[in-house]
Design an enzyme around this catalytic site. Structure first.
Site: not given
Length: 300
Positions: A100, A123, A125, A127, A140, A227, A229, A272
């Site tokens: 990312h 996402d 996260h 980030d 990332h 993303d 994830d 990702e």
């Protein structure tokens, strides 16, 4: 989406993360049939291939708080010009990752356009780490903060020394794992964060509808940064940093379908995907399906 030309740009980068393998993401997504499915939907597909990215074995980490800084700056300098050119040419850029950290270049390129944009960031996260808050030194985990003018000047200066985002038009959807100081930085910003609890309580339809309202208010379009994830590892095992408790297969598709219905999508990146950790390219196939839902594919 009114425009019918999509320009695919591969960024095979895994320098921004500790875990190797997401550099093969663009190939895995293409192998899963992306181009052919977009063409069947009526899109003209321009595949620009991949940006040249060095492998970690040919480089050394000079700063453990900003791993592979020079290389990531160079890659994102290239990417932001390619994305800006796509916008100037009137086509929709679709960036395939890779980790990312490529979001730095994507957003910097969009910011060079005469068009304003909102951002929806799917996402696990936030980030939103910086040089001062990062626990890993992995870039990332920083692209959203960098795009908002926070972080190392070598990174925030890509595409000009200015904030690339409108905080009030920026939305994170699906967050479920963030560092303590990262949370605090996000709380102080105007970025709207929808966690997995919000999705559980409100439902994906209401979350995405509110996200679209926020990201589209006073803008010319919405950039989607997805993303993989964010999806539960049971459905998307081949990702860089899997975390249990993510969104479901259908929630992900519903989100993309609602965004397509809105007509606001003006660019997209998908990041990702890690084939090394995947099961028979399952995650890349899911990525293709989600891209196609965002670009107008329907069940009926």
């Amino acid at each position: 989406m009114q425009k019918k030309v999509v320009r695919i740009i591969g960024v095979p980068i895994d320098l921004g993360a500790d875990r190797r393998g997401v550099d093969m993401g663009p190939s895995a997504i293409r192998y899963a049939g992306l181009n052919a499915r977009l063409k069947r939907l009526g899109w003209i597909v321009e595949d620009y291939g991949n940006i040249d990215v060095p492998v970690p074995e040919t480089r050394e980490i000079k700063d453990k708080k900003l791993k592979y800084l020079e290389e990531i700056v160079q890659i994102n300098e290239q990417l932001h010009l390619i994305v800006a050119k796509a916008k100037k040419d009137g086509v929709i850029p679709l960036i395939l990752g890779g980790d990312h950290s490529l979001g730095i270049g994507t957003i910097a390129g969009l910011a060079l356009s005469e068009q304003s944009f909102g951002l929806i960031w799917f996402d696990t996260h936030g980030d939103y780490n910086t040089l001062d808050t990062t626990e890993s030194g992995n870039i990332h985990g920083m692209p959203l903060a960098i795009s908002n003018g926070l972080g190392a000047p070598e990174l925030t200066g890509i595409g000009g020394n200015n904030k690339k985002l409108r905080e009030e038009n920026t939305v994170i959807i699906g967050a479920r794992e963030m560092d303590p100081q990262e949370k605090e930085l996000l709380r102080r910003s105007k970025i709207k964060v929808f966690t997995m609890r919000d999705i559980d309580q409100m439902g994906m339809k209401e979350v995405v509808s509110e996200g679209i309202r926020i990201a589209s208010q006073g803008t010319d379009g919405i950039h989607i940064s997805f993303d993989l994830d964010v999806i539960d590892p049971e459905e998307a095992p081949g990702v860089g940093t899997p975390v249990p408790g993510g969104i479901t297969y259908r929630e992900a598709h519903l989100a993309m379908e609602l965004l397509a219905d809105s007509g606001y999508i003006s660019s997209m990146d998908v990041v990702e995907v890690n084939p090394i950790l995947d099961n028979h390219n399952k995650t890349a196939k899911l990525a293709v399906g989600l891209i196609c839902s965002a670009f107008g594919e329907r069940i009926f």
